[in-house]
Design a protein around this motif. Sequence first.
Motif: not given
Length: 114
Positions: A1, A3, A6-8, A10-11, A19, A22, A26, A45, A47
Amino acid sequence: GVIGPRTVALFVGSSKADRIGKVKVALEELRWMPSDLGSPRVFINQPAFTSSYIDNGEEKLKTRVVIGRVTNQTAFFYNQIKQVDFHPYWGVPQSIIVNEMLPRLRSDPGYLDR
């Protein structure tokens, strides 16, 4: 994937312990995946809401798919494909009618008309 923003996002706002938790979850999920997914294969996929047909490491076909919501998402599974139906008949499952469509119709009577 990949990063990305959008990924950042979420954190952001999570504590360092959240964090780390998570990432541990994963990594554990990744550990249980088969090391060889086979070829040819179909890869969903979630997401990205896409499905890909991969043969010898090359993506031959990619299409959009319906995944569901977080509350009723499809879990990972690994199995051989025995049959492919093109343009299959699909009716709305009873659980979707009762849990998703009826509540929406109560609040918006014109929902199905649109």
